[in-house]
Scaffold this motif. Structure first.
Motif, PDB file in Angstrom:
ATOM      1  N   GLY A 172     -20.619  13.650 -16.755  1.00 45.88           N
ATOM      2  CA  GLY A 172     -19.657  14.296 -17.646  1.00 45.88           C
ATOM      3  C   GLY A 172     -18.335  13.575 -17.593  1.00 45.88           C
ATOM      4  O   GLY A 172     -18.260  12.409 -17.177  1.00 45.88           O
ATOM      5  N   PRO A 173     -17.256  14.231 -17.985  1.00 44.72           N
ATOM      6  CA  PRO A 173     -15.940  13.581 -17.976  1.00 44.72           C
ATOM      7  C   PRO A 173     -15.543  13.141 -16.567  1.00 44.72           C
ATOM      8  O   PRO A 173     -15.943  13.734 -15.570  1.00 44.72           O
ATOM      9  N   ILE A 174     -14.763  12.089 -16.520  1.00 49.11           N
ATOM     10  CA  ILE A 174     -14.249  11.577 -15.253  1.00 49.11           C
ATOM     11  C   ILE A 174     -13.094  12.470 -14.803  1.00 49.11           C
ATOM     12  O   ILE A 174     -12.289  12.927 -15.622  1.00 49.11           O
ATOM     13  N   MET A 175     -13.025  12.718 -13.504  1.00 50.22           N
ATOM     14  CA  MET A 175     -11.964  13.546 -12.951  1.00 50.22           C
ATOM     15  C   MET A 175     -10.605  13.079 -13.472  1.00 50.22           C
ATOM     16  O   MET A 175     -10.299  11.882 -13.442  1.00 50.22           O
ATOM     17  N   SER A 176      -9.802  14.004 -13.940  1.00 51.69           N
ATOM     18  CA  SER A 176      -8.553  13.667 -14.627  1.00 51.69           C
ATOM     19  C   SER A 176      -7.648  12.759 -13.819  1.00 51.69           C
ATOM     20  O   SER A 176      -7.012  11.853 -14.354  1.00 51.69           O
ATOM     21  N   MET A 177      -7.577  13.007 -12.509  1.00 51.39           N
ATOM     22  CA  MET A 177      -6.665  12.227 -11.682  1.00 51.39           C
ATOM     23  C   MET A 177      -7.250  10.903 -11.212  1.00 51.39           C
ATOM     24  O   MET A 177      -6.567  10.113 -10.572  1.00 51.39           O
ATOM     25  N   MET A 178      -8.528  10.655 -11.533  1.00 51.44           N
ATOM     26  CA  MET A 178      -9.199   9.460 -11.019  1.00 51.44           C
ATOM     27  C   MET A 178      -8.524   8.160 -11.463  1.00 51.44           C
ATOM     28  O   MET A 178      -8.300   7.264 -10.637  1.00 51.44           O
ATOM     29  N   PRO A 179      -8.187   7.972 -12.751  1.00 50.73           N
ATOM     30  CA  PRO A 179      -7.580   6.694 -13.144  1.00 50.73           C
ATOM     31  C   PRO A 179      -6.277   6.396 -12.408  1.00 50.73           C
ATOM     32  O   PRO A 179      -6.100   5.301 -11.859  1.00 50.73           O
ATOM     33  N   ILE A 180      -5.381   7.361 -12.366  1.00 48.66           N
ATOM     34  CA  ILE A 180      -4.093   7.105 -11.726  1.00 48.66           C
ATOM     35  C   ILE A 180      -4.248   7.002 -10.216  1.00 48.66           C
ATOM     36  O   ILE A 180      -3.544   6.240  -9.543  1.00 48.66           O
ATOM     37  N   LYS A 189      -1.514  15.220 -19.302  1.00 51.56           N
ATOM     38  CA  LYS A 189      -0.320  14.869 -18.537  1.00 51.56           C
ATOM     39  C   LYS A 189      -0.548  13.618 -17.699  1.00 51.56           C
ATOM     40  O   LYS A 189       0.331  12.761 -17.592  1.00 51.56           O
ATOM     41  N   VAL A 190      -1.738  13.510 -17.109  1.00 59.56           N
ATOM     42  CA  VAL A 190      -2.043  12.333 -16.298  1.00 59.56           C
ATOM     43  C   VAL A 190      -2.046  11.081 -17.167  1.00 59.56           C
ATOM     44  O   VAL A 190      -1.512  10.032 -16.777  1.00 59.56           O
ATOM     45  N   GLN A 191      -2.634  11.171 -18.357  1.00 57.60           N
ATOM     46  CA  GLN A 191      -2.649  10.016 -19.260  1.00 57.60           C
ATOM     47  C   GLN A 191      -1.235   9.612 -19.651  1.00 57.60           C
ATOM     48  O   GLN A 191      -0.915   8.421 -19.727  1.00 57.60           O
ATOM     49  N   ALA A 192      -0.379  10.606 -19.889  1.00 52.04           N
ATOM     50  CA  ALA A 192       1.004  10.301 -20.257  1.00 52.04           C
ATOM     51  C   ALA A 192       1.782   9.697 -19.101  1.00 52.04           C
ATOM     52  O   ALA A 192       2.743   8.950 -19.307  1.00 52.04           O
ATOM     53  N   SER A 193       1.379  10.011 -17.860  1.00 55.13           N
ATOM     54  CA  SER A 193       2.099   9.516 -16.688  1.00 55.13           C
ATOM     55  C   SER A 193       1.614   8.150 -16.223  1.00 55.13           C
ATOM     56  O   SER A 193       2.257   7.528 -15.375  1.00 55.13           O
ATOM     57  N   LEU A 194       0.480   7.702 -16.738  1.00 55.49           N
ATOM     58  CA  LEU A 194      -0.127   6.480 -16.223  1.00 55.49           C
ATOM     59  C   LEU A 194       0.751   5.258 -16.431  1.00 55.49           C
ATOM     60  O   LEU A 194       0.953   4.452 -15.515  1.00 55.49           O
ATOM     61  N   VAL A 245       0.836  -1.201   0.000  1.00 54.81           N
ATOM     62  CA  VAL A 245       0.000   0.000   0.000  1.00 54.81           C
ATOM     63  C   VAL A 245       0.873   1.254   0.000  1.00 54.81           C
ATOM     64  O   VAL A 245       0.621   2.207  -0.736  1.00 54.81           O
ATOM     65  N   VAL A 246       1.917   1.249   0.815  1.00 52.56           N
ATOM     66  CA  VAL A 246       2.816   2.398   0.893  1.00 52.56           C
ATOM     67  C   VAL A 246       3.516   2.628  -0.446  1.00 52.56           C
ATOM     68  O   VAL A 246       3.656   3.773  -0.904  1.00 52.56           O
ATOM     69  N   ILE A 247       3.958   1.552  -1.080  1.00 50.25           N
ATOM     70  CA  ILE A 247       4.604   1.681  -2.393  1.00 50.25           C
ATOM     71  C   ILE A 247       3.651   2.314  -3.397  1.00 50.25           C
ATOM     72  O   ILE A 247       4.010   3.228  -4.156  1.00 50.25           O
ATOM     73  N   ALA A 248       2.401   1.829  -3.409  1.00 50.27           N
ATOM     74  CA  ALA A 248       1.426   2.353  -4.361  1.00 50.27           C
ATOM     75  C   ALA A 248       1.130   3.824  -4.104  1.00 50.27           C
ATOM     76  O   ALA A 248       1.008   4.616  -5.046  1.00 50.27           O
ATOM     77  N   LEU A 249       1.010   4.201  -2.829  1.00 48.96           N
ATOM     78  CA  LEU A 249       0.679   5.592  -2.497  1.00 48.96           C
ATOM     79  C   LEU A 249       1.869   6.518  -2.711  1.00 48.96           C
ATOM     80  O   LEU A 249       1.733   7.610  -3.275  1.00 48.96           O
ATOM     81  N   ALA A 250       3.039   6.096  -2.264  1.00 49.31           N
ATOM     82  CA  ALA A 250       4.230   6.921  -2.462  1.00 49.31           C
ATOM     83  C   ALA A 250       4.562   7.048  -3.944  1.00 49.31           C
ATOM     84  O   ALA A 250       5.116   8.063  -4.383  1.00 49.31           O
ATOM     85  N   GLY A 251       4.198   6.018  -4.725  1.00 49.93           N
ATOM     86  CA  GLY A 251       4.458   6.056  -6.163  1.00 49.93           C
ATOM     87  C   GLY A 251       3.678   7.124  -6.893  1.00 49.93           C
ATOM     88  O   GLY A 251       3.987   7.452  -8.043  1.00 49.93           O
ATOM     89  N   LEU A 252       2.656   7.689  -6.249  1.00 46.36           N
ATOM     90  CA  LEU A 252       1.903   8.772  -6.883  1.00 46.36           C
ATOM     91  C   LEU A 252       2.781   9.984  -7.169  1.00 46.36           C
ATOM     92  O   LEU A 252       2.431  10.824  -7.999  1.00 46.36           O
ATOM     93  N   SER A 253       3.909  10.079  -6.490  1.00 42.26           N
ATOM     94  CA  SER A 253       4.826  11.188  -6.745  1.00 42.26           C
ATOM     95  C   SER A 253       5.428  11.124  -8.139  1.00 42.26           C
ATOM     96  O   SER A 253       5.938  12.123  -8.647  1.00 42.26           O
ATOM     97  N   VAL A 254       5.386   9.942  -8.771  1.00 38.91           N
ATOM     98  CA  VAL A 254       5.929   9.787 -10.122  1.00 38.91           C
ATOM     99  C   VAL A 254       5.158  10.635 -11.126  1.00 38.91           C
ATOM    100  O   VAL A 254       5.701  11.095 -12.132  1.00 38.91           O
ATOM    101  N   VAL A 255       3.873  10.885 -10.840  1.00 39.93           N
ATOM    102  CA  VAL A 255       3.019  11.599 -11.785  1.00 39.93           C
ATOM    103  C   VAL A 255       3.462  13.048 -11.961  1.00 39.93           C
ATOM    104  O   VAL A 255       3.290  13.637 -13.021  1.00 39.93           O
ATOM    105  N   GLY A 256       4.022  13.634 -10.903  1.00 41.67           N
ATOM    106  CA  GLY A 256       4.471  15.014 -10.998  1.00 41.67           C
ATOM    107  C   GLY A 256       3.410  16.038 -10.664  1.00 41.67           C
ATOM    108  O   GLY A 256       3.540  17.215 -11.016  1.00 41.67           O
ATOM    109  N   VAL A 257       2.329  15.609  -9.985  1.00 46.18           N
ATOM    110  CA  VAL A 257       1.280  16.519  -9.542  1.00 46.18           C
ATOM    111  C   VAL A 257       1.462  16.742  -8.042  1.00 46.18           C
ATOM    112  O   VAL A 257       1.309  15.800  -7.264  1.00 46.18           O
ATOM    113  N   PRO A 258       1.803  17.944  -7.611  1.00 46.09           N
ATOM    114  CA  PRO A 258       2.063  18.167  -6.183  1.00 46.09           C
ATOM    115  C   PRO A 258       0.924  17.718  -5.278  1.00 46.09           C
ATOM    116  O   PRO A 258       1.150  17.147  -4.222  1.00 46.09           O
TER     117      PRO A 258
END
Length: 744
Positions: free
Chosen positions: A587-595, A520-525, A286-299
């Protein structure tokens, strides 16, 4: 590791007063620090590296003191049916409101709609903009009440008045009762699972303490790290769910070891050494998955992920130390009534009783291929809507119609056109141009000539006269695909326009920002998936000492997360079942939702994988045949995994009642993902694949076996080192089960 945790469990059980008081002291210190810590300032949403953000940064640099982040209120006036806002009575009411609003102590200015030509062509709708000197978070209650009184005066005159912007925006919480609802359902599930009030209450108690400590820590450092309210919501959501689940597994194993005849302290040590080992590695995934969110580059995502990861780590530490300590106070209270009586008949029944998990496992083992195909095809069908996934960021159009912001949005769209709510902001950098005004005029003319642009506003220059900003109103709504195509067209035609004008420009604004964020989120996925899945496969390789089991776990996760995303698209984008969840607008799904969903669901999916498969491997390591080990592992773990999944679903579902669409969507996505992963992937597909593989599931090349550290998650060494129970001992903590332990 099992041996280390075994001794930790025994020490925590033995020194229960010290351990408990230590945790209480830590919680008290964290609570005191949180109460003294200043609240975090709202830094807004930023995403480095995209054009929209660069343009915003340029605006702040070239227009100093313009208060780009200052609060504003867009007041929308709609005349009564059959009338116009330009009628004398209505006009006086509007002008009186503007004059009164401008007198506010924190107001920078209020624009009269009749002077600014902010009246619709049919004369039924107008809007006035009130700008403030500070951000929305710094507005005083007095300033808000002053504006609200002015608005009430216009309403009394017969006008329909709605307010957009952030000055008076509704600040929805995560539902208020979300945590209470989740805890109540979790208590019911635990009570049914354990048949003991104490056993049901202990995981809840330790989980709430862990979440309290995590939230206090977040509040303490919120100003230093700029942590938002959403950060705390995610930490609460995951900390509560993981804390209950982890304690549930340790308590369940403790009861199992007591049933074998082990003394209380020995059982606490064995539970910490076996189930505790699984908790450690489940928590790490769980920690790896959550900390890995930093890879996306969204503060924002990075902060949310790290804060939630820290809360999960606290939950693991609480589970390994405080749970055995509390068991030391009431070692028999967590047992079922029959176990407390400890009759020989009860012990024989417990040893020979066939559980629902073992019966289900036998069915799967007998028919592995049909079960596998049914599970894969079913999840694949649910995942189909993912192909139509459209990303965006929810705005006022996604809020409930009960909010004034949503009604203001609808009124503006009806009076001025659907694109009025999402204007594009064009920032022109004319430094070095011989005639900046002519350059800006050329760019504005060409932008207005672009198909899909309804109008452009007059340009506003900075004090140096070499930077300008103007708005371009699209003909389509902010979330319409045609608006995205328009932004792309303007940017594609930019080289020719810049060459003719002799100046450069960039496209920004909320609509353009949403488009850039989604891209950007799609490119980071994919990079994010590669990092997180790769690290988790390595971790599971160490845990299970198998090549195929970690790969199978990763593919199972992909099935469950795609099915969850498909369900989110079906409800929040296509609208099927939206009314049942209180979704006011699709409407559209929140951009950050998939990642976001990928990161959290991966961690939770690996939780179930570790808890379930570690028991199967434990049976296999202790000499059972491959298929027999599946049945044995499910006999001891299936019921607890089902309870854990129901608890997580209850906790996450509680957040579906949130007013904030982001939290509502996350709550639904996580709840449905747990449903698919726990009940379809882990309870059906996993035993089917293990049955088809047989002994090959546990194959590991000798050279790799020598390289990997032996962490002994299954507690094989403990089975050789821990002596069999020999009856009463002189140690008061090692009384046999038949001797009642007094509550001290």
């Amino acid at each position: 590791m099992a041996t280390v945790l075994y001794h930790l469990g025994r020490v925590s059980f033995r020194w229960r007063w010290f351990v408990t008081l230590l945790w209480v002291a830590v919680l008290g210190a964290a609570g005191f620090a949180a109460s003294k810590a200043p609240a975090a300032a709202d830094e807004g949403f930023t995403m480095p590296g995209i054009e929209s953000q660069k343009a915003f940064d340029l605006l702040e640099q070239r227009f100093p003191g313009s208060a780009a982040d200052a609060a504003s209120a867009r007041i929308v006036f709609v005349a009564p049916s059959g009338e116009k806002v330009t009628a004398s009575g209505n006009r006086r009411a509007v002008e009186h409101l503007v004059d009164e609003a401008a007198d506010g102590s924190q107001v920078a200015g209020a624009v009269d709609p009749f002077q600014a030509k902010a009246v619709s062509k049919d004369g039924t709708t107008a809007y006035a903009t009130v700008s403030f000197k500070t951000g929305a978070a710094e507005l005083t209650e007095g300033s808000k009440e002053h504006l609200e009184r002015a608005i009430d005066g216009a309403r009394d005159a017969g006008l329909t008045v709605e307010v957009g912007g952030d000055a008076l925006a509704t600040r929805p919480s995560a539902g208020g009762t979300a945590e209470v609802t989740g805890i109540a359902v979790a208590a019911l599930v635990l009570l049914i699972t354990f048949g003991s009030m104490a056993a049901a209450g202990l995981p809840l108690l330790t989980a709430v303490l862990g979440v309290g400590l995590g939230m206090a820590g977040i509040m303490t450092v919120s100003e230093a790290f700029g942590l938002s309210e959403s950060t705390g919501t995610l930490a609460t959501m995951l900390g509560l769910a993981c804390g209950i689940d982890y304690a549930l597994f340790v308590v369940s194993r403790y009861r199992e070891e007591r049933a074998k005849g082990h003394t209380p302290r020995e059982a606490a040590g064995l539970a910490a050494g076996t189930a505790g080992s699984a908790v450690v590695f489940a928590g790490l995934t769980v920690v790896i998955a959550l900390a890995g969110l930093s890879v996306v580059g969204v503060p924002l995502l990075t902060k949310m992920g790290l804060a939630a990861a820290a809360t999960v780590l606290v939950a693991v530490l609480v589970c390994l130390t405080l749970v055995p300590a509390v068991l030391g106070f009431w070692p028999n209270a967590v047992l079922s009534r029959g176990a407390r009586r400890n009759s020989p008949r009860h012990r024989r029944k417990q040893r020979n009783e066939d559980s629902g998990g073992s019966r289900w496992a036998r069915i799967v083992v007998r028919h592995p291929l049909p079960v596998l195909l049914l599970g894969v095809v079913g999840l694949g069908a649910v995942a189909t809507p993912v192909t139509d996934l459209r990303l965006g960021m929810p705005g006022d159009e996604a809020k409930p119609t009960s909010t004034t912001e949503r009604r203001a949005y609808d009124a503006l769209a009806e009076g001025f056109g659907p694109g009025f709510n999402g204007p594009l902001t064009i920032v022109v950098d004319a430094q070095g141009s011989a005639d900046p005004k002519a350059a800006v005029a050329t760019i504005a003319k060409d932008v207005q000539a672009t198909d899909g642009v309804v109008s452009v506003s007059p340009a506003r220059f900075d004090s140096a006269g070499d930077t300008a900003v103007f708005s371009a109103v699209p003909s389509t709504a902010p979330t319409d695909e045609k608006t995205k195509d328009l932004v792309t067209t303007i940017r594609d035609e930019r080289p020719g326009i810049e060459s003719k004008a002799g100046a450069s420009f960039e496209v920004t604004g909320k609509t353009a920002l949403d488009i850039d964020v989604a891209e950007k989120v799609q490119a980071s996925l994919m990079p994010y998936l590669a990092v997180v899945v790769g690290l988790a496969i390595v971790l599971l390789l160490v845990v299970f000492r198998s090549l195929l089991v970690p790969v199978k776990a990763a593919f199972g996760f992909l099935l469950s997360v795609l099915a969850a995303l498909g369900s989110v698209v079906l409800v929040f984008q296509h609208g099927h079942g939206a009314d049942l969840l209180g979704v006011q607008s699709t409407g559209p799904i929140m951009s950050m939702m998939p990642i976001f969903l990928v990161g959290i669901v991966f961690g939770l999916a690996m939780d179930y994988e570790v808890f379930l498969v570690s028991r199967v491997r434990e049976s296999y390591v202790h000499g059972h045949a491959a298929k027999t080990a599946i049945v044995s592992g499910f006999k001891h773990s299936a019921r607890v995994v089902v309870a854990a999944a129901l608890i997580m679903m209850a906790v996450f579902s509680g957040f579906v009642g949130a007013g904030e669409s982001m939290i509502k969507m996350i709550g639904f996505g996580l709840a449905i993902a747990v449903l698919f992963d726990a009940f379809v992937v882990r309870m059906a597909i996993v035993p089917a694949v293990l049955s088809l593989l047989g002994d090959r599931a546990w194959y590991l090349p000798r050279w790799l076996d020598r390289l990997l550290p032996d962490i002994d998650v299954e507690g094989e060494k403990l089975s050789r080192e821990v002596p069999a129970p020999t009856g009463p001992t002189a140690d008061p903590d090692d009384r046999p089960l038949a001797e009642p332990v007094p509550i001290r």
